[in-house]
Motif scaffolding. Structure first.
Motif, PDB file in Angstrom:
ATOM      1  N   ASN A  50      14.841   3.476   3.956  1.00 43.48           N
ATOM      2  CA  ASN A  50      16.081   4.240   3.992  1.00 43.48           C
ATOM      3  C   ASN A  50      15.873   5.740   3.789  1.00 43.48           C
ATOM      4  O   ASN A  50      16.781   6.525   4.033  1.00 43.48           O
ATOM      5  N   ASP A  51      14.670   6.119   3.358  1.00 44.43           N
ATOM      6  CA  ASP A  51      14.386   7.528   3.138  1.00 44.43           C
ATOM      7  C   ASP A  51      14.100   8.220   4.480  1.00 44.43           C
ATOM      8  O   ASP A  51      13.220   7.771   5.223  1.00 44.43           O
ATOM      9  N   GLU A  87      21.111   6.658  10.812  1.00 43.80           N
ATOM     10  CA  GLU A  87      20.170   7.711  10.455  1.00 43.80           C
ATOM     11  C   GLU A  87      18.848   7.532  11.198  1.00 43.80           C
ATOM     12  O   GLU A  87      18.245   8.509  11.671  1.00 43.80           O
ATOM     13  N   GLY A 123      24.175  -0.687   4.661  1.00 42.74           N
ATOM     14  CA  GLY A 123      24.424   0.548   3.914  1.00 42.74           C
ATOM     15  C   GLY A 123      25.703   1.221   4.328  1.00 42.74           C
ATOM     16  O   GLY A 123      26.267   2.021   3.568  1.00 42.74           O
ATOM     17  N   THR A 161      16.307  -0.906   8.494  1.00 42.06           N
ATOM     18  CA  THR A 161      16.952   0.042   7.599  1.00 42.06           C
ATOM     19  C   THR A 161      18.416  -0.328   7.382  1.00 42.06           C
ATOM     20  O   THR A 161      19.063  -0.885   8.273  1.00 42.06           O
ATOM     21  N   ASP A 162      18.921   0.006   6.201  1.00 39.92           N
ATOM     22  CA  ASP A 162      20.330  -0.211   5.915  1.00 39.92           C
ATOM     23  C   ASP A 162      21.202   0.822   6.624  1.00 39.92           C
ATOM     24  O   ASP A 162      22.416   0.668   6.699  1.00 39.92           O
ATOM     25  N   TYR A 163      20.545   1.892   7.122  1.00 42.35           N
ATOM     26  CA  TYR A 163      21.263   2.986   7.769  1.00 42.35           C
ATOM     27  C   TYR A 163      20.726   3.206   9.183  1.00 42.35           C
ATOM     28  O   TYR A 163      20.040   4.195   9.464  1.00 42.35           O
ATOM     29  N   THR A 166      12.218  -2.239   3.637  1.00 35.84           N
ATOM     30  CA  THR A 166      13.490  -1.756   4.150  1.00 35.84           C
ATOM     31  C   THR A 166      13.473  -0.261   3.908  1.00 35.84           C
ATOM     32  O   THR A 166      13.501   0.163   2.746  1.00 35.84           O
TER      33      THR A 166
END
Length: 333
Positions: free
Chosen positions: A303-304, A326, A69, A321-323, A301
């Motif tokens: 991401n929220d 975060e 991400g 996660t793509d992030y 996955t």
């Protein structure tokens, strides 16, 4: 003619009503399921021998597709960002493999090269597949060609020369870099099935054993034949549950089955999927039952931010996660 027209209109209205009713039920079911969450205090610590189960109830941070991400997925640029960025740290690297025409394992998620690279321009064909090209041929491509950052920009789309960190990379190169920068666990998914998949497993197993990394990897595949091949030929390879095995596990967890004998070490499961009203995998009941039977629980996955925080709170062993930046902030708040 007027009568026929009215009949057609009535049928059309009925069809629209039925479609609207179905959509309403789906939306309502998803809303109900999305709202069902466990009390984090219902998490139970169990003694375990599985190295992929968190020893203290904390959640490992996994960079999905190496943090796709925030940098071009499955690229050395993404790995370097995860390692060299001082603002966050990663515990587990998740990435996907395909085998090339000359039997090299390269990092790539999709079965074709179009979504992430400029293969259509370079090779002059659509839907080019990695197994049809050698590793050196694939290295002509720009794996960041279609990457879009959070500002909606495509910073690597028009490069006069492809930098090394944006070329398709082989497994050994990634492991060389990561091993020189720390000790990590890995979630590795092989995308190929059939003979290609079997050959890919053979190559992967050899690389991992030569490097002493077998105990640090959870292998995954959506190919049933490859799961069988691993069980028959490499029983010492840690693997995740297949779809059928996840459903069987879920049934056992919901009924509280006492005995459970499995060939996998981890559940790699989704949370934010529309079928949670029927199969809600994001509960302490699932995690507690898994840990009771020495099975790690790894979610993909996510991401929220709200879902990341919730899954950390209920004892998820690992979140992909793509992030990862975060997730790191949430896990360390």
């Amino acid at each position: 003619m007027a009568v026929k027209t009215k009949k057609k209109m009535k049928k059309g209205v009925k069809a629209l009503i039925i479609i609207a009713a179905i959509l309403a039920v789906i939306i309502l079911a998803d809303c109900i399921a999305a709202g069902y969450r466990s009390d984090p205090d219902s998490f139970i610590y169990h003694q375990h021998t599985n190295p992929f189960i968190s020893s203290d109830g904390s959640t490992q941070i996994s960079a999905h597709r190496s943090g796709g991400g925030i940098a071009p997925e499955e690229s050395m640029a993404a790995f370097r960002n995860c390692i060299e960025n001082p603002n966050f740290a990663v515990d587990v690297f998740e990435f996907d493999l395909h085998i090339t025409k000359d039997d090299v394992l390269v990092l790539l998620h999709d079965d074709t090269l179009d979504r992430t690279t400029d293969a259509e321009t370079v090779f002059g064909v659509k839907n080019a597949r990695p197994e049809d090209y050698t590793y050196e041929e694939l290295r002509q491509l720009n794996i960041g060609a279609h990457f879009v950052n959070n500002d909606g920009e495509t910073p690597y789309a028009e490069l006069s020369e492809v930098p090394e960190e944006l070329r398709i990379v082989r497994l050994e190169t990634v492991l060389d870099y990561l091993e020189s920068n720390g000790h990590f666990d890995y979630i590795i998914e092989l995308k190929n099935g059939g003979e290609l998949g079997q050959k890919g497993v053979d190559v992967l197993y050899r690389i991992l054993t030569e490097r002493g990394l077998l105990d640090h990897v959870v292998f995954g595949t959506f190919q049933a034949d490859i799961t069988e091949y691993v069980d028959e030929n490499y029983p010492d390879m840690n693997r995740s549950a297949s779809i059928k095995e996840v459903l069987a596990f879920y049934g056992a967890a919901m009924t509280g089955k006492d005995s459970l004998s499995v060939n996998y070490q981890a559940l790699q499961i989704p949370y934010n999927m529309p079928y949670r009203l029927i199969v809600n995998l994001g509960t302490t009941k699932v995690i507690n039952y898994a840990h009771e039977h020495d099975i790690a629980v790894q979610y993909w996955t996510i991401n929220d931010p709200d879902e990341l925080e919730y899954l950390c709170a209920i004892g998820a062993d690992c979140i992909m996660t793509d992030y990862p930046d975060e997730l790191y902030a949430i896990a360390n708040q």
